[in-house]
Design a protein around this motif. Structure first.
Motif, PDB file in Angstrom:
ATOM      1  N   ASP A  25     -42.553-109.429  34.587  1.00 17.99           N
ATOM      2  CA  ASP A  25     -43.674-110.361  34.680  1.00 17.99           C
ATOM      3  C   ASP A  25     -43.429-111.656  33.910  1.00 17.99           C
ATOM      4  OD1 ASP A  25     -43.683-109.079  32.263  1.00 17.99           O
ATOM      5  OD2 ASP A  25     -45.850-108.781  32.173  1.00 17.99           O
ATOM      6  N   LEU A  26     -42.175-112.061  33.760  1.00 15.02           N
ATOM      7  CA  LEU A  26     -41.889-113.339  33.138  1.00 15.02           C
ATOM      8  C   LEU A  26     -42.365-114.466  34.048  1.00 15.02           C
ATOM      9  CD1 LEU A  26     -38.228-112.869  31.807  1.00 15.02           C
ATOM     10  CD2 LEU A  26     -40.362-112.649  30.520  1.00 15.02           C
ATOM     11  N   SER A  27     -42.825-115.551  33.425  1.00 16.03           N
ATOM     12  CA  SER A  27     -43.214-116.711  34.216  1.00 16.03           C
ATOM     13  C   SER A  27     -41.960-117.395  34.750  1.00 16.03           C
ATOM     14  CB  SER A  27     -44.018-117.694  33.362  1.00 16.03           C
ATOM     15  OG  SER A  27     -43.185-118.285  32.386  1.00 16.03           O
ATOM     16  N   SER A  28     -42.150-118.218  35.786  1.00 11.37           N
ATOM     17  CA  SER A  28     -41.009-118.945  36.343  1.00 11.37           C
ATOM     18  C   SER A  28     -40.402-119.885  35.307  1.00 11.37           C
ATOM     19  CB  SER A  28     -41.439-119.728  37.591  1.00 11.37           C
ATOM     20  OG  SER A  28     -42.474-120.650  37.267  1.00 11.37           O
ATOM     21  N   ASP A  29     -41.246-120.431  34.429  1.00 11.00           N
ATOM     22  CA  ASP A  29     -40.746-121.310  33.364  1.00 11.00           C
ATOM     23  C   ASP A  29     -39.881-120.532  32.375  1.00 11.00           C
ATOM     24  OD1 ASP A  29     -41.943-123.577  34.382  1.00 11.00           O
ATOM     25  OD2 ASP A  29     -43.758-123.375  33.157  1.00 11.00           O
ATOM     26  N   GLN A  30     -40.274-119.298  32.054  1.00 12.12           N
ATOM     27  CA  GLN A  30     -39.479-118.483  31.140  1.00 12.12           C
ATOM     28  C   GLN A  30     -38.155-118.083  31.774  1.00 12.12           C
ATOM     29  OE1 GLN A  30     -42.460-115.474  30.263  1.00 12.12           O
ATOM     30  NE2 GLN A  30     -42.710-116.283  28.177  1.00 12.12           N
ATOM     31  N   VAL A  31     -38.183-117.761  33.052  1.00  8.97           N
ATOM     32  CA  VAL A  31     -36.939-117.437  33.761  1.00  8.97           C
ATOM     33  C   VAL A  31     -36.002-118.635  33.734  1.00  8.97           C
ATOM     34  CG1 VAL A  31     -35.925-116.870  35.993  1.00  8.97           C
ATOM     35  CG2 VAL A  31     -38.011-115.702  35.241  1.00  8.97           C
ATOM     36  N   ASP A  32     -36.537-119.813  33.971  1.00  9.60           N
ATOM     37  CA  ASP A  32     -35.717-121.030  33.931  1.00  9.60           C
ATOM     38  C   ASP A  32     -35.174-121.270  32.530  1.00  9.60           C
ATOM     39  OD1 ASP A  32     -36.159-121.490  36.615  1.00  9.60           O
ATOM     40  OD2 ASP A  32     -37.812-122.920  36.279  1.00  9.60           O
ATOM     41  N   MET A  33     -35.991-120.983  31.514  1.00 12.35           N
ATOM     42  CA  MET A  33     -35.554-121.166  30.135  1.00 12.35           C
ATOM     43  C   MET A  33     -34.344-120.294  29.828  1.00 12.35           C
ATOM     44  SD  MET A  33     -37.645-120.415  26.576  1.00 12.35           S
ATOM     45  CE  MET A  33     -37.782-118.658  26.977  1.00 12.35           C
ATOM     46  N   LEU A  34     -34.368-119.053  30.277  1.00 12.92           N
ATOM     47  CA  LEU A  34     -33.272-118.123  30.005  1.00 12.92           C
ATOM     48  C   LEU A  34     -31.973-118.562  30.681  1.00 12.92           C
ATOM     49  CD1 LEU A  34     -35.187-114.737  30.319  1.00 12.92           C
ATOM     50  CD2 LEU A  34     -34.429-115.861  28.214  1.00 12.92           C
ATOM     51  N   ARG A  35     -32.095-119.376  31.701  1.00 16.33           N
ATOM     52  CA  ARG A  35     -30.915-119.885  32.407  1.00 16.33           C
ATOM     53  C   ARG A  35     -30.504-121.268  31.927  1.00 16.33           C
ATOM     54  NH1 ARG A  35     -33.333-118.439  38.421  1.00 16.33           N
ATOM     55  NH2 ARG A  35     -33.070-116.150  38.320  1.00 16.33           N
ATOM     56  N   ASP A  36     -31.290-121.820  31.039  1.00 12.14           N
ATOM     57  CA  ASP A  36     -31.084-123.202  30.597  1.00 12.14           C
ATOM     58  C   ASP A  36     -29.837-123.309  29.726  1.00 12.14           C
ATOM     59  OD1 ASP A  36     -31.373-125.849  30.058  1.00 12.14           O
ATOM     60  OD2 ASP A  36     -33.372-125.703  29.166  1.00 12.14           O
ATOM     61  N   THR A  37     -29.082-124.354  29.909  1.00  5.14           N
ATOM     62  CA  THR A  37     -27.894-124.594  29.088  1.00  5.14           C
ATOM     63  C   THR A  37     -28.006-125.911  28.322  1.00  5.14           C
ATOM     64  OG1 THR A  37     -26.766-125.667  30.958  1.00  5.14           O
ATOM     65  CG2 THR A  37     -26.391-123.296  30.640  1.00  5.14           C
ATOM     66  N   SER A  38     -29.218-126.420  28.193  1.00  3.71           N
ATOM     67  CA  SER A  38     -29.419-127.682  27.482  1.00  3.71           C
ATOM     68  C   SER A  38     -29.391-127.461  25.975  1.00  3.71           C
ATOM     69  CB  SER A  38     -30.739-128.331  27.903  1.00  3.71           C
ATOM     70  OG  SER A  38     -31.835-127.524  27.502  1.00  3.71           O
ATOM     71  N   ASP A  39     -29.552-128.533  25.222  1.00  9.84           N
ATOM     72  CA  ASP A  39     -29.455-128.466  23.759  1.00  9.84           C
ATOM     73  C   ASP A  39     -30.790-128.211  23.073  1.00  9.84           C
ATOM     74  OD1 ASP A  39     -26.726-128.959  23.848  1.00  9.84           O
ATOM     75  OD2 ASP A  39     -26.998-131.131  23.803  1.00  9.84           O
ATOM     76  N   SER A  40     -31.859-128.030  23.831  1.00 11.83           N
ATOM     77  CA  SER A  40     -33.166-127.770  23.230  1.00 11.83           C
ATOM     78  C   SER A  40     -33.989-126.917  24.188  1.00 11.83           C
ATOM     79  CB  SER A  40     -33.898-129.080  22.915  1.00 11.83           C
ATOM     80  OG  SER A  40     -34.187-129.792  24.101  1.00 11.83           O
ATOM     81  N   VAL A  41     -35.085-126.360  23.663  1.00 11.96           N
ATOM     82  CA  VAL A  41     -35.935-125.496  24.476  1.00 11.96           C
ATOM     83  C   VAL A  41     -37.385-125.711  24.067  1.00 11.96           C
ATOM     84  CG1 VAL A  41     -35.765-123.543  22.876  1.00 11.96           C
ATOM     85  CG2 VAL A  41     -36.244-123.121  25.296  1.00 11.96           C
ATOM     86  N   ASP A  42     -38.294-125.573  25.013  1.00 11.90           N
ATOM     87  CA  ASP A  42     -39.709-125.768  24.737  1.00 11.90           C
ATOM     88  C   ASP A  42     -40.204-124.759  23.696  1.00 11.90           C
ATOM     89  OD1 ASP A  42     -42.391-127.025  25.912  1.00 11.90           O
ATOM     90  OD2 ASP A  42     -42.724-124.877  25.620  1.00 11.90           O
ATOM     91  N   VAL A  43     -40.897-125.269  22.680  1.00 14.18           N
ATOM     92  CA  VAL A  43     -41.364-124.427  21.576  1.00 14.18           C
ATOM     93  C   VAL A  43     -42.297-123.328  22.065  1.00 14.18           C
ATOM     94  CG1 VAL A  43     -42.873-124.427  19.543  1.00 14.18           C
ATOM     95  CG2 VAL A  43     -41.065-126.136  19.752  1.00 14.18           C
ATOM     96  N   ASN A  44     -43.280-123.674  22.866  1.00 14.48           N
ATOM     97  CA  ASN A  44     -44.274-122.695  23.299  1.00 14.48           C
ATOM     98  C   ASN A  44     -43.667-121.615  24.195  1.00 14.48           C
ATOM     99  OD1 ASN A  44     -46.440-123.935  21.914  1.00 14.48           O
ATOM    100  ND2 ASN A  44     -46.714-125.394  23.578  1.00 14.48           N
ATOM    101  N   LEU A  45     -42.730-121.996  25.050  1.00 13.58           N
ATOM    102  CA  LEU A  45     -42.088-121.014  25.915  1.00 13.58           C
ATOM    103  C   LEU A  45     -41.302-119.986  25.114  1.00 13.58           C
ATOM    104  CD1 LEU A  45     -40.679-123.043  28.979  1.00 13.58           C
ATOM    105  CD2 LEU A  45     -42.535-121.364  28.978  1.00 13.58           C
ATOM    106  N   LEU A  46     -40.522-120.456  24.156  1.00  7.47           N
ATOM    107  CA  LEU A  46     -39.713-119.527  23.368  1.00  7.47           C
ATOM    108  C   LEU A  46     -40.581-118.657  22.475  1.00  7.47           C
ATOM    109  CD1 LEU A  46     -36.966-118.460  22.605  1.00  7.47           C
ATOM    110  CD2 LEU A  46     -36.793-120.243  20.864  1.00  7.47           C
TER     111      LEU A  46
END
Length: 219
Positions: free
Chosen positions: A176-197
């Motif tokens: 039941d992860l949100s689509s934003d959380q799924v995208d976060m787990l695949r993210d290779t950028s240098d930062s991540v959204d505070v609330n999502l993490l």
């Protein structure tokens, strides 16, 4: 060596002798700290932490404990405790000084924090993953050294070793992860959204995802 260790543990012996041993230990730590800090993903950070807290650094000071060991003390004004007993203010000490200064014996001791150990700044907002304090010294450090400290900058977490390491070889089998959380787990950028993490970490800790195998290393 056994005699040296017994002296350190018992707290006996003169200050100069103790500081000499501490200095040798600091050299060894400096040589091994970076090499031993392999990439840690969220499985490592969560499982190895005694305490996970979000807060603002309100004070950074240094000194020597009653055994003459140099430390840097960090004071956090805690906004949220994700793991461990909750405190509104949490203080911990890591090995080494902010800058070289005289030892209790009056001699100069270059006992700054070894390479790879964290530097802290008043006013910075951080998410930290902290090991259990050392039994003999009470000193405490972050899991994976710099990897266990995430700094908030304009609503995003940054890390000096790269945020994408948090998700490297990581599998989360929560359906039941949100689509934003799924995208976060695949993210290779240098930062991540505070609330999502933070939302992901809250669930991972509260629902014991690591212990139950919901969050694990990729085979």
């Amino acid at each position: 060596m056994k005699k040296v260790l017994n002296t350190l543990i018992s707290g006996q012996g003169n200050t100069f002798y103790l500081l000499s041993i501490v200095f040798l230990l600091s050299v060894l730590i400096e040589q091994t700290s970076v090499a031993s800090a392999k990439h840690q993903n969220l499985v490592d950070l969560i499982s190895q932490s005694e305490r996970i807290v979000m807060g603002t650094v309100s004070d950074v000071s240094d000194g020597y404990n009653d055994k003459g060991i140099p430390y840097t003390q960090i004071t956090l004004q805690v906004s949220e405790t994700l793991k461990g007993d909750p405190y509104s203010t949490y203080r911990f000490r890591q090995f080494g000084l902010i800058s070289p200064t005289g030892s209790p014996s009056g001699s100069d001791y270059p006992g700054t924090s070894p390479v790879g150990f964290l530097r802290w700044e008043n006013g910075e907002t951080v998410l930290v993953f902290l090991h259990q304090p050392a039994r003999l010294t009470g000193l405490q450090t972050t899991v994976g050294l710099s990897q266990g400290k995430l700094k908030e900058v304009q609503g995003r977490f940054e890390n000096s070793t790269g945020i994408s390491n948090l998700f490297e070889n990581l599998v989360v089998e929560a359906g039941d992860l949100s689509s934003d959380q799924v995208d976060m787990l695949r993210d290779t950028s240098d930062s991540v959204d505070v609330n999502l993490l933070l939302a992901l970490l809250r669930r991972a800790v509260n629902e014991n995802w690591v212990g139950k195998g919901v969050m694990h290393y990729e085979n």
